[in-house]
Design a protein around this motif. Sequence first.
Motif, PDB file in Angstrom:
ATOM      1  N   THR A  66       0.793  -1.231   0.000  1.00 10.33           N
ATOM      2  CA  THR A  66       0.000   0.000   0.000  1.00 10.33           C
ATOM      3  C   THR A  66       0.830   1.287   0.000  1.00 10.33           C
ATOM      4  O   THR A  66       0.254   2.376   0.091  1.00 10.33           O
ATOM      5  CB  THR A  66      -0.949   0.031   1.225  1.00 10.33           C
ATOM      6  OG1 THR A  66      -0.160  -0.073   2.424  1.00 10.33           O
ATOM      7  CG2 THR A  66      -1.946  -1.114   1.174  1.00 10.33           C
ATOM      8  N   HIS A  67       2.160   1.161  -0.092  1.00  6.48           N
ATOM      9  CA  HIS A  67       2.951   2.397  -0.179  1.00  6.48           C
ATOM     10  C   HIS A  67       4.280   2.130  -0.865  1.00  6.48           C
ATOM     11  O   HIS A  67       5.014   1.219  -0.484  1.00  6.48           O
ATOM     12  CB  HIS A  67       3.187   2.989   1.217  1.00  6.48           C
ATOM     13  CG  HIS A  67       3.779   4.367   1.187  1.00  6.48           C
ATOM     14  ND1 HIS A  67       3.134   5.439   0.610  1.00  6.48           N
ATOM     15  CD2 HIS A  67       4.973   4.846   1.620  1.00  6.48           C
ATOM     16  CE1 HIS A  67       3.899   6.520   0.710  1.00  6.48           C
ATOM     17  NE2 HIS A  67       5.023   6.186   1.314  1.00  6.48           N
ATOM     18  N   HIS A  68       4.567   2.949  -1.865  1.00  6.94           N
ATOM     19  CA  HIS A  68       5.798   2.763  -2.655  1.00  6.94           C
ATOM     20  C   HIS A  68       6.083   4.055  -3.416  1.00  6.94           C
ATOM     21  O   HIS A  68       5.170   4.861  -3.658  1.00  6.94           O
ATOM     22  CB  HIS A  68       5.585   1.614  -3.656  1.00  6.94           C
ATOM     23  CG  HIS A  68       6.847   0.876  -4.023  1.00  6.94           C
ATOM     24  ND1 HIS A  68       8.073   1.494  -4.165  1.00  6.94           N
ATOM     25  CD2 HIS A  68       7.071  -0.440  -4.305  1.00  6.94           C
ATOM     26  CE1 HIS A  68       8.982   0.583  -4.496  1.00  6.94           C
ATOM     27  NE2 HIS A  68       8.410  -0.604  -4.584  1.00  6.94           N
ATOM     28  N   HIS A  69       7.358   4.236  -3.778  1.00  5.94           N
ATOM     29  CA  HIS A  69       7.737   5.258  -4.770  1.00  5.94           C
ATOM     30  C   HIS A  69       8.685   4.531  -5.709  1.00  5.94           C
ATOM     31  O   HIS A  69       9.889   4.436  -5.456  1.00  5.94           O
ATOM     32  CB  HIS A  69       8.431   6.455  -4.119  1.00  5.94           C
ATOM     33  CG  HIS A  69       7.714   6.950  -2.903  1.00  5.94           C
ATOM     34  ND1 HIS A  69       6.533   7.652  -2.976  1.00  5.94           N
ATOM     35  CD2 HIS A  69       7.985   6.806  -1.581  1.00  5.94           C
ATOM     36  CE1 HIS A  69       6.122   7.933  -1.743  1.00  5.94           C
ATOM     37  NE2 HIS A  69       6.977   7.426  -0.879  1.00  5.94           N
ATOM     38  N   MET A  70       8.149   4.014  -6.782  1.00 15.90           N
ATOM     39  CA  MET A  70       8.913   3.059  -7.602  1.00 15.90           C
ATOM     40  C   MET A  70      10.083   3.693  -8.328  1.00 15.90           C
ATOM     41  O   MET A  70      11.095   3.029  -8.560  1.00 15.90           O
ATOM     42  CB  MET A  70       7.957   2.356  -8.557  1.00 15.90           C
ATOM     43  CG  MET A  70       6.929   1.535  -7.788  1.00 15.90           C
ATOM     44  SD  MET A  70       5.903   0.521  -8.837  1.00 15.90           S
ATOM     45  CE  MET A  70       4.869  -0.261  -7.564  1.00 15.90           C
ATOM     46  N   THR A 232      -1.535  10.112   1.507  1.00 20.00           N
ATOM     47  CA  THR A 232      -0.387  11.004   1.725  1.00 20.00           C
ATOM     48  C   THR A 232       0.532  10.390   2.790  1.00 20.00           C
ATOM     49  O   THR A 232       0.278   9.299   3.290  1.00 20.00           O
ATOM     50  CB  THR A 232      -0.830  12.429   2.122  1.00 20.00           C
ATOM     51  OG1 THR A 232       0.283  13.315   2.009  1.00 20.00           O
ATOM     52  CG2 THR A 232      -1.364  12.492   3.547  1.00 20.00           C
ATOM     53  N   HIS A 233       1.612  11.101   3.095  1.00 15.57           N
ATOM     54  CA  HIS A 233       2.502  10.725   4.205  1.00 15.57           C
ATOM     55  C   HIS A 233       2.061  11.475   5.454  1.00 15.57           C
ATOM     56  O   HIS A 233       1.719  12.651   5.365  1.00 15.57           O
ATOM     57  CB  HIS A 233       3.943  11.165   3.913  1.00 15.57           C
ATOM     58  CG  HIS A 233       4.597  10.451   2.774  1.00 15.57           C
ATOM     59  ND1 HIS A 233       4.574  10.921   1.496  1.00 15.57           N
ATOM     60  CD2 HIS A 233       5.319   9.305   2.748  1.00 15.57           C
ATOM     61  CE1 HIS A 233       5.263  10.087   0.710  1.00 15.57           C
ATOM     62  NE2 HIS A 233       5.724   9.105   1.440  1.00 15.57           N
ATOM     63  N   LEU A 234       2.155  10.827   6.611  1.00 18.96           N
ATOM     64  CA  LEU A 234       1.757  11.532   7.828  1.00 18.96           C
ATOM     65  C   LEU A 234       2.538  11.047   9.048  1.00 18.96           C
ATOM     66  O   LEU A 234       2.767   9.850   9.213  1.00 18.96           O
ATOM     67  CB  LEU A 234       0.257  11.323   8.086  1.00 18.96           C
ATOM     68  CG  LEU A 234      -0.350  12.346   9.047  1.00 18.96           C
ATOM     69  CD1 LEU A 234      -0.569  13.686   8.363  1.00 18.96           C
ATOM     70  CD2 LEU A 234      -1.672  11.845   9.630  1.00 18.96           C
ATOM     71  N   ALA A 269       0.521   7.052   4.951  1.00 20.63           N
ATOM     72  CA  ALA A 269       1.724   6.241   5.119  1.00 20.63           C
ATOM     73  C   ALA A 269       2.429   6.609   6.425  1.00 20.63           C
ATOM     74  O   ALA A 269       2.445   7.780   6.821  1.00 20.63           O
ATOM     75  CB  ALA A 269       2.676   6.455   3.954  1.00 20.63           C
ATOM     76  N   HIS A 270       2.993   5.613   7.080  1.00 21.18           N
ATOM     77  CA  HIS A 270       3.853   5.706   8.263  1.00 21.18           C
ATOM     78  C   HIS A 270       3.094   5.841   9.575  1.00 21.18           C
ATOM     79  O   HIS A 270       2.957   4.885  10.304  1.00 21.18           O
ATOM     80  CB  HIS A 270       4.902   6.818   8.125  1.00 21.18           C
ATOM     81  CG  HIS A 270       5.752   6.644   6.922  1.00 21.18           C
ATOM     82  ND1 HIS A 270       6.516   5.520   6.726  1.00 21.18           N
ATOM     83  CD2 HIS A 270       5.907   7.415   5.802  1.00 21.18           C
ATOM     84  CE1 HIS A 270       7.137   5.608   5.565  1.00 21.18           C
ATOM     85  NE2 HIS A 270       6.787   6.739   4.975  1.00 21.18           N
ATOM     86  N   CYS A 271       2.681   7.065   9.941  1.00 19.22           N
ATOM     87  CA  CYS A 271       1.972   7.273  11.211  1.00 19.22           C
ATOM     88  C   CYS A 271       2.764   6.710  12.387  1.00 19.22           C
ATOM     89  O   CYS A 271       2.184   6.231  13.370  1.00 19.22           O
ATOM     90  CB  CYS A 271       0.575   6.660  11.161  1.00 19.22           C
ATOM     91  SG  CYS A 271      -0.422   7.381   9.845  1.00 19.22           S
ATOM     92  N   VAL A 320       6.111  -1.320   1.380  1.00 17.59           N
ATOM     93  CA  VAL A 320       7.579  -1.400   1.354  1.00 17.59           C
ATOM     94  C   VAL A 320       8.196  -0.008   1.352  1.00 17.59           C
ATOM     95  O   VAL A 320       9.372   0.151   1.639  1.00 17.59           O
ATOM     96  CB  VAL A 320       8.107  -2.218   0.155  1.00 17.59           C
ATOM     97  CG1 VAL A 320       7.645  -3.664   0.240  1.00 17.59           C
ATOM     98  CG2 VAL A 320       7.708  -1.599  -1.180  1.00 17.59           C
ATOM     99  N   ASP A 321       7.414   1.012   1.017  1.00 12.91           N
ATOM    100  CA  ASP A 321       7.888   2.387   0.824  1.00 12.91           C
ATOM    101  C   ASP A 321       8.880   2.437  -0.333  1.00 12.91           C
ATOM    102  O   ASP A 321       9.217   1.413  -0.934  1.00 12.91           O
ATOM    103  CB  ASP A 321       8.488   2.980   2.119  1.00 12.91           C
ATOM    104  CG  ASP A 321       8.478   4.524   2.096  1.00 12.91           C
ATOM    105  OD1 ASP A 321       7.974   5.129   1.129  1.00 12.91           O
ATOM    106  OD2 ASP A 321       8.975   5.132   3.073  1.00 12.91           O
ATOM    107  N   GLY A 322       9.337   3.625  -0.656  1.00 10.90           N
ATOM    108  CA  GLY A 322      10.184   3.807  -1.835  1.00 10.90           C
ATOM    109  C   GLY A 322      11.487   3.037  -1.736  1.00 10.90           C
ATOM    110  O   GLY A 322      12.007   2.783  -0.656  1.00 10.90           O
TER     111      GLY A 322
HETATM  112 ZN   LIG Z   1       6.814   7.233   1.168  1.00  7.23          ZN
END
Ligand SMILES: [Zn+2]
Length: 451
Positions: A66-70, A232-234, A269-271, A320-322
């Motif tokens: 659910t979160h990535h920056h490929m 978004t990122h938070l 994302a994150h929190c 996995v995030d970017g």
């Molecule tokens: Zn990110």
Amino acid sequence: MPKTLLLRHADRLVTMDGARREIPDGGLYAEGNRIVAVGPTADLPATADEVIEARGQIVIPGLVNTHHHMYQSLTRVVPAAQDGELFTWLTSLYPLWARLTPAMIGVSTKVAMAELLLSGCTTTSDHLYIYPNGCRLDHSIEAAGEIGMRFHACRGAMSVGASKGGLPPDSVVEAEGAILADARRLIETYHDPEPLAMQRVAVAPCSPFTVSRDLMREAAALARAYGVSLHTHLAENASDIAYSREKFGMTPAEYVEDLGWTGRDVWHAHCVQLDEAGIDLFARTGTGVAHCPCSNMRLGSGIAPVRRMRDRGVPVALGVDGSASNDGGHMLGEVRQALLLARVGFGPAAMTARDALEIATIGGARVLNRDDIGSLEAGKAADFAAFSLSGVGFAGALHDPVAALVFCAPASAALTVVDGRVVVRDGQLATIDLPVTIERHNRLAAQLAAG
Ligand SMILES: [Zn+2]
């Protein structure tokens, strides 16, 4: 008649259905892109157009990222960004990312998706928030279609550059009117609201420290007019919290509540640093969290209180995030890290292997606001992955193959099926020429690094 597919004789088939059935000698039968039966092999049809023997394997629902920056797979382990926390890491990388081209977006998306597919992931989101030199989200969407992955493309954006108190250099930010117009175009062109959709679009300003309050509000209004999700990122780390308090006079949770960025159609994302009031807010409103353990460890951001969130009813998924803050996109590896990190923070009872798998499957489906993926049940998408249990990594662990999949060293998928189509067969990507793609990717990465 749609093509039929029968997978049979799996040592264990993990359904993630309501009863959390784990079926010995299990299998499933699909017509086209939809599962029509799941159960013991003996109860399934005897044959199909395509029959897959899964003896010696464990089968799970396709993992959901659910979160990535490929695009960041082009900038893994950049020396200047190896050892910084979030804001210094970002400011070291922005100048490189400012040189991205459309060809780089296409090839890096394919590389990142290949890595995910080979680790058992069948659905992914991608958050592209930087659009220099003619880059468009269309380039990611085309790549997803080519490789055959279920895709939630997030139209990211940055609009507040350094001259206005934001973090990114002015050269990589966009005008807010243009951002919203492009998001509207993308939704109208690509978003498929139907069940079993392969292609969805979300509206996703990058973070509170890169866009204005107005853009956040207008993005929410736009998304809701079309019934698409917001992302978004938070509350990623302590500097993120400090920025929020200083610029907005609010905690991140207060800020998103004020903007209307809560609800089942929103995931953040994150929190990592979400406070108690924030956890209550997210639970009350069904707001989702994309937990990214590797990235949080890599940047030293902290440990997200996942157990507390889940106990209170916050929908939690995995990301996995970017690739520049992981620096891998191994989804099953991320499941293992989620388990381990929860235990570092909150003790060994904080997360079981099955909790971790749940977060990465039906947890992901819920956070992406879908009820057609994440478990193996009749009516759901034919998205699943199989892992061989005969390798050295699982030796001695076969009394509990489900736990072995999470506790033992991350395995590669032997088989990955997306939408009823075999995308990974015998451990190899079947839809694109991966070695050629990697070579091209590495040439472009070198070009980017050279400046
Ligand atoms: Zn990110």
